[in-house]
Design a protein around this motif. Structure first.
Motif, short mmCIF file in Angstrom:
data_model
loop_
_atom_site.label_atom_id
_atom_site.label_comp_id
_atom_site.label_asym_id
_atom_site.label_seq_id
_atom_site.Cartn_x
_atom_site.Cartn_y
_atom_site.Cartn_z
N ALA A 15 30.42 21.18 -25.49
CA ALA A 15 29.50 22.16 -24.91
C ALA A 15 28.04 21.79 -25.15
CB ALA A 15 29.79 23.55 -25.49
N TRP A 16 27.77 21.04 -26.21
CA TRP A 16 26.39 20.70 -26.54
C TRP A 16 25.85 19.50 -25.74
CZ3 TRP A 16 26.91 15.76 -28.12
CH2 TRP A 16 28.07 15.39 -28.80
N THR A 17 26.69 18.86 -24.93
CA THR A 17 26.25 17.69 -24.17
C THR A 17 25.07 18.02 -23.27
OG1 THR A 17 28.53 16.88 -24.13
CG2 THR A 17 26.98 15.84 -22.62
N GLU A 18 24.04 17.22 -23.30
CA GLU A 18 22.85 17.45 -22.49
C GLU A 18 23.22 17.35 -21.01
OE1 GLU A 18 19.41 16.90 -20.25
OE2 GLU A 18 20.53 15.08 -20.73
N PRO A 19 22.90 18.36 -20.20
CA PRO A 19 23.35 18.38 -18.80
C PRO A 19 22.92 17.16 -17.99
CG PRO A 19 22.50 20.54 -19.45
CD PRO A 19 22.20 19.60 -20.58
N GLY A 20 21.70 16.69 -18.18
CA GLY A 20 21.25 15.53 -17.44
C GLY A 20 22.07 14.29 -17.77
N LEU A 21 22.42 14.14 -19.03
CA LEU A 21 23.25 13.01 -19.45
C LEU A 21 24.62 13.09 -18.79
CD1 LEU A 21 23.90 10.53 -21.19
CD2 LEU A 21 24.39 12.09 -23.10
N ARG A 22 25.18 14.29 -18.76
CA ARG A 22 26.50 14.46 -18.15
C ARG A 22 26.44 14.09 -16.66
NH1 ARG A 22 29.52 20.18 -18.69
NH2 ARG A 22 28.79 19.82 -20.83
N GLU A 23 25.37 14.46 -16.00
CA GLU A 23 25.23 14.12 -14.58
C GLU A 23 25.13 12.61 -14.37
OE1 GLU A 23 21.88 16.23 -13.16
OE2 GLU A 23 22.76 18.23 -13.46
N ARG A 24 24.35 11.94 -15.23
CA ARG A 24 24.21 10.48 -15.09
C ARG A 24 25.54 9.77 -15.37
NH1 ARG A 24 19.13 12.01 -17.14
NH2 ARG A 24 19.78 11.75 -19.31
N LEU A 25 26.30 10.29 -16.32
CA LEU A 25 27.61 9.70 -16.60
C LEU A 25 28.55 9.90 -15.42
CD1 LEU A 25 27.99 10.80 -20.33
CD2 LEU A 25 28.00 8.44 -19.53
N ALA A 26 28.54 11.08 -14.84
CA ALA A 26 29.39 11.35 -13.67
C ALA A 26 29.01 10.42 -12.52
CB ALA A 26 29.26 12.81 -13.26
N ALA A 27 27.72 10.16 -12.37
CA ALA A 27 27.28 9.27 -11.29
C ALA A 27 27.78 7.85 -11.49
CB ALA A 27 25.75 9.29 -11.21
N ARG A 28 28.04 7.48 -12.74
CA ARG A 28 28.57 6.14 -13.03
C ARG A 28 30.09 6.11 -13.03
NH1 ARG A 28 26.27 3.32 -18.08
NH2 ARG A 28 26.78 1.46 -16.85
N GLY A 29 30.72 7.25 -12.69
CA GLY A 29 32.18 7.28 -12.60
C GLY A 29 32.88 7.78 -13.83
N VAL A 30 32.15 8.19 -14.86
CA VAL A 30 32.78 8.72 -16.09
C VAL A 30 32.97 10.21 -15.88
CG1 VAL A 30 32.61 8.94 -18.58
CG2 VAL A 30 31.59 6.96 -17.44
N ARG A 31 34.19 10.59 -15.50
CA ARG A 31 34.45 11.97 -15.12
C ARG A 31 34.78 12.86 -16.31
NH1 ARG A 31 36.02 8.50 -11.19
NH2 ARG A 31 37.86 7.89 -12.37
N ALA A 32 35.40 12.28 -17.33
CA ALA A 32 35.74 13.05 -18.53
C ALA A 32 35.85 12.07 -19.70
CB ALA A 32 37.07 13.80 -18.36
N PRO A 33 35.43 12.49 -20.88
CA PRO A 33 35.49 11.58 -22.03
C PRO A 33 36.92 11.46 -22.57
CG PRO A 33 34.65 13.70 -22.73
CD PRO A 33 34.82 13.79 -21.24
N TRP A 34 37.20 10.33 -23.16
CA TRP A 34 38.50 10.15 -23.80
C TRP A 34 38.50 10.84 -25.16
CZ3 TRP A 34 37.57 4.53 -22.12
CH2 TRP A 34 38.01 4.35 -20.81
N GLN A 35 39.69 11.06 -25.63
CA GLN A 35 39.89 11.85 -26.85
C GLN A 35 39.10 11.28 -28.03
OE1 GLN A 35 44.03 13.05 -27.99
NE2 GLN A 35 43.69 11.57 -29.64
#
Length: 838
Positions: free
Chosen positions: A77-97
């Protein structure tokens, strides 16, 4: 006849079968011509062997690394929203365990090490909490340490693609231009550097870096398993100095470490950092699966020293495989053991392709190694990442972490020294949806021969523990001087540096005049800064200069210079060969001229060893095992010219180089006259029998310790003046020791069992490089007695078995004891792989 063993599902995968590729976007990576039509690894191997005669097939075993499905979690929940968006743009849809587990611990302020497989996305485990913190606190910064420049630059590009522009990630290392360094110090909030620059450039100038050091929120230590032995011990103290300086400026950074799978990563990371570290080891990344083949080149009709049969070289087979794979459009890395081999394998592969009329592919094969100039390395890294290069022969410079997406195959020309490195190199290959191919090509070497015929020593054995010795006085003393030069040491500091051990070392440094004791602490007494080489050798690199042009070709390590760039030595640089005209020891410079002879060179040396002190003793009847401190004197006295291909000695030339002194740790066996009599070795055969056993033992010790045979030295004699008996010594090739010899002492029985099995099972008649000949022997592998070595080892193992029966058990080394307990079992199981599991 050697045949391919069928894949055996009953063979349990090792804990390091982590050959995952990071599946960022789920798509195929760029490859060479026809890459999209490549078959999976198993079919590719079958294709490579299709035209091999049945009686020449070199594959001794095939292991299948199974597919592993990914396990993902929601973003914290604490993940910075902009970082999450940039990761999604690179194809990282969900983090591994494992990424989430490590990131949560770091976010909570816990020091953490994530120890999972190659390409398992360890970078995200530290990028997630670190970049979020930088977004929350515009003054916070991160210090990132990498063991190689290639990895550092790769991670710099990765962070730059994810970070907010205010982070301004930048490199601060030896390649950073002087005019850029001040900018990095003043403006960058993600500084990419290495332990060497931290030690020499940042900590000694901490006043200039105070604004950065007081804002350090995270320290990232990537590929931390690379920090072992003397180098790792130095790095551990550099990190303690960093923590001390940060505290001075009011910072308490969180350490996040990334490692390949190693034994007990929490303990290894704790020793490195000096504070408790939590380990995350449950790998949640996907793995596409791999076919892993063990490959031993066959014996040939050629003979080497003293008529010993020679195998086809691992370099030749690796070059052939590299050419075959490139011709099939497979993007391939061939890992080799030395800089010269990297050049040689690439050149041989290019020649094979040219002979086949594939000139279009010749330019797509190159070499990569340390010693190249920075601009050469950058261009090779770019070409490899872009797919312009299909095949690269490389040293371990490309082993660590650099993201080379879409490799189809990896060839390992020789055991890299540790299982951790073997799996790290193997894990460079793998595409998201296609099984990769890994081929381990055994060198003519005892350990490689053993592994080629004992698959469970590769696939069923735990990874080694990282061996370091921070209490080594040759490490601790210089590091305390460095710390005192940065800030006076006070009693409260000593706990970080070893407590009572550090206090005793301080007394010695004061007595030697290197430090001064004052009521307020210990002060540096020298002029300037302490000159400490954390790489452990103490010798500056030797520059290789082309005499006709004055061009700097590269460098070689100072510790290896006497044997590699002496006058008359053959030196190879990017496929070009040079002969050394002059070697200036004092100025650390070798002058060369271009030449392409039909010979190579091998140095000859002499070694003397004296026992300084005995630390541990284990009586075994007629044999006694010891560890302790020894003084080793080594001098390169001559070199041989040997014909390329056959190894035939053409001539020998004397050299006049100064002797080199080394005080280090050793393990040794003293065999009294009754042990020699029991071994039924005649007096004339005793020196050769002991010498052969010494060579084999050195070759096998890396099975149990994080080292390779080039980290070790040895001496054997029918009568040593300090023991009064026949003796075999194996010592650490580093000042003060590196923990390798002590590891051998702790696992003495299992070490010698594997040594005996290797020598006895080798198919040669009287000794060869696969069992008792050594490539680094200063005596030219003379004398050697293979049969006598087996009898000497039998005599020692008899006494070990008897001691075990009496209850004089082997020191506990922390590993499970799966091996046989009597010599009869060892002899019966020498050819049965399942009887010798480590």
């Amino acid at each position: 006849m050697t045949t391919i063993h069928p894949v055996r599902s009953a063979t349990p995968p090792g804990p390091d079968d982590d050959l995952a590729r990071e599946d960022r976007a789920g798509g195929a990576s760029p490859g060479g011509p026809g890459a999209g039509a490549l078959p999976p690894g198993g079919e590719l191997l079958t294709d490579l062997l299709a035209h091999t005669a049945d009686d020449e097939r070199p594959v001794t075993h095939v292991h299948h690394v199974p597919v592993r499905e990914s396990r993902t979690l929601d973003w914290p929940a604490w993940t910075e929203p902009g970082l999450r968006e940039r990761l999604a743009a690179r194809g990282v849809r969900a983090p591994w365990q494992h990424q989430v587990a490590a990131a949560q611990l770091a976010r909570q302020g816990r020091h953490v090490v994530v120890a999972t497989g190659t390409a398992s996305g360890k970078s995200l485990a530290y990028q997630l909490p670190a970049l979020t913190r930088l977004a929350e606190d515009p003054r916070a910064c991160v210090l990132y340490l990498a063991p190689t420049k290639a990895l550092a630059r790769d991670q710099l590009a990765s962070v730059a693609a994810l970070a907010d522009p205010s982070v301004r990630p930048a490199a601060y290392d030896g390649d950073t231009p002087a005019e850029e360094r001040d900018w990095v110090r003043r403006h960058s909030r993600w500084i990419v550097t290495n332990p060497d620059m931290l030690h020499r450039g940042i900590l000694p100038a901490h006043q200039r870096w105070s604004s950065t050091l007081r804002r350090v929120a995270y320290v990232v230590i990537d590929e931390c398993h690379a920090y072992r032995g003397v180098f790792g011990s130095h790095v551990g103290h550099v990190l303690r100095r960093l923590r001390r300086i940060c505290r001075r400026y009011g910072a308490e950074p969180v350490f996040v470490l990334a490692s390949a799978t190693v034994a007990d990563p929490a303990a290894a990371a704790t020793r490195l950092v000096g504070e408790d570290v939590v380990a995350v080891t449950d790998d949640g990344s996907p793995r596409p699966g791999a076919t892993f083949a063990l490959w031993e080149p066959p014996l040939t009709e050629r003979t080497g020293e003293h008529g010993a049969p020679l195998r086809r070289s691992a370099a030749a087979d690796a070059a052939g495989l590299l050419a075959d794979l490139v011709e099939r459009g497979a993007r391939t890395l061939a890992f080799v053991r030395s800089r010269r081999s990297a050049e040689s394998v690439a050149e041989q592969a290019r020649r094979i392709l040219a002979d086949r009329g594939r000139g279009d592919l010749v330019r797509r094969v190159d070499s990569y190694r340390g010693g190249y100039l920075p601009e050469e390395r950058r261009e090779l890294e770019r070409a490899l990442s872009a797919g312009d290069l299909l095949g690269v022969a490389t040293t371990n410079a490309l082993e660590l972490g650099i993201d080379i997406a879409g490799l189809d195959a990896v060839v390992l020309a020789g055991y890299p020294g540790t299982l951790a490195s073997l799996w790290q190199q193997a894990g460079r290959a793998g595409r998201a949806q296609r099984e990769s191919l890994v081929v381990f090509v055994a060198r003519d070497d005892p350990l490689d021969h053993y592994l080629a015929h004992h698959p469970r020593a590769v696939f069923g054995r735990p990874i080694e523990a990282t061996v370091t010795d921070p209490a080594n006085p040759y490490v601790l003393g210089p590091q305390l001087c460095c710390a005192a030069a940065e800030l006076p040491l006070v009693p409260a500091d000593l706990a970080d540096f070893g407590g009572p051990v550090a206090e005793a070392q301080l007394d010695e440094l004061v007595a030697a005049g290197r430090l001064r004791r004052r009521p307020t602490g210990w002060y540096w007494a020298g002029r300037g800064r302490p000159d400490v080489d954390i790489r452990g050798g103490g010798d500056q690199p030797v520059a290789i200069i082309e005499g006709g042009t004055g061009r700097l070709l590269g460098t070689v390590d100072g510790g290896a210079a006497h044997s590699t760039v002496h006058e008359g030595a053959l030196y190879v640089h990017r496929g070009d060969t040079f002969v050394v005209d002059e070697f200036d020891v004092e100025d650390a410079c070798a002058v060369v001229h271009p030449e392409t002879p039909d010979w190579t060179t091998v140095a000859r040396d002499v070694t003397d060893l004296a026992i300084v002190s005995i630390e541990q003793t284990r009586p075994l009847g007629t044999v006694t095992a010891h560890t302790g401190v020894v003084d080793v004197t080594n001098q390169v006295v001559a070199y041989q010219r040997r014909r390329l291909g056959t190894g035939e000695v053409l001539a020998e030339f004397p050299l006049d180089l100064p002797p080199r002194q080394l005080r280090t740790k050793a393990v040794w066996l003293a065999l009294d006259s009754r042990a020699v009599q029991r071994a039924e070795v005649e007096d004339a055969a005793l020196p050769g029998s002991l010498h052969a056993a010494e060579h084999a033992a050195i070759g096998i010790l890396p099975l149990l310790a994080t080292c390779d045979r080039w980290d070790l030295g040895g001496l054997s004699t029918a009568l040593h003046p300090d023991t009064g008996t026949a003796a075999i010594f194996v010592y650490d090739g580093h000042p003060g020791g590196a923990g390798f010899a002590e590891r051998g002492y702790a696992a003495l029985r299992r070490w010698l069992q594997a040594t005996r099995a290797t020598v006895a099972s080798c198919e040669c008649e009287s000794g060869c490089p696969s069992c008792v000949q050594s490539p680094k022997c200063g005596n030219g592998n003379d004398p050697l007695d293979k049969a006598g070595a087996v009898r000497v080892l039998d005599a020692v193992l008899d006494e070990l078995a008897a001691a075990d029966e009496r209850g004089a058990t082997e020191p506990d080394d922390g590993d499970e004891d799966d091996g046989p307990t009597t010599v009869a079992e060892v002899r019966a199981g020498a050819a049965e792989e399942d009887d010798l599991v480590f």
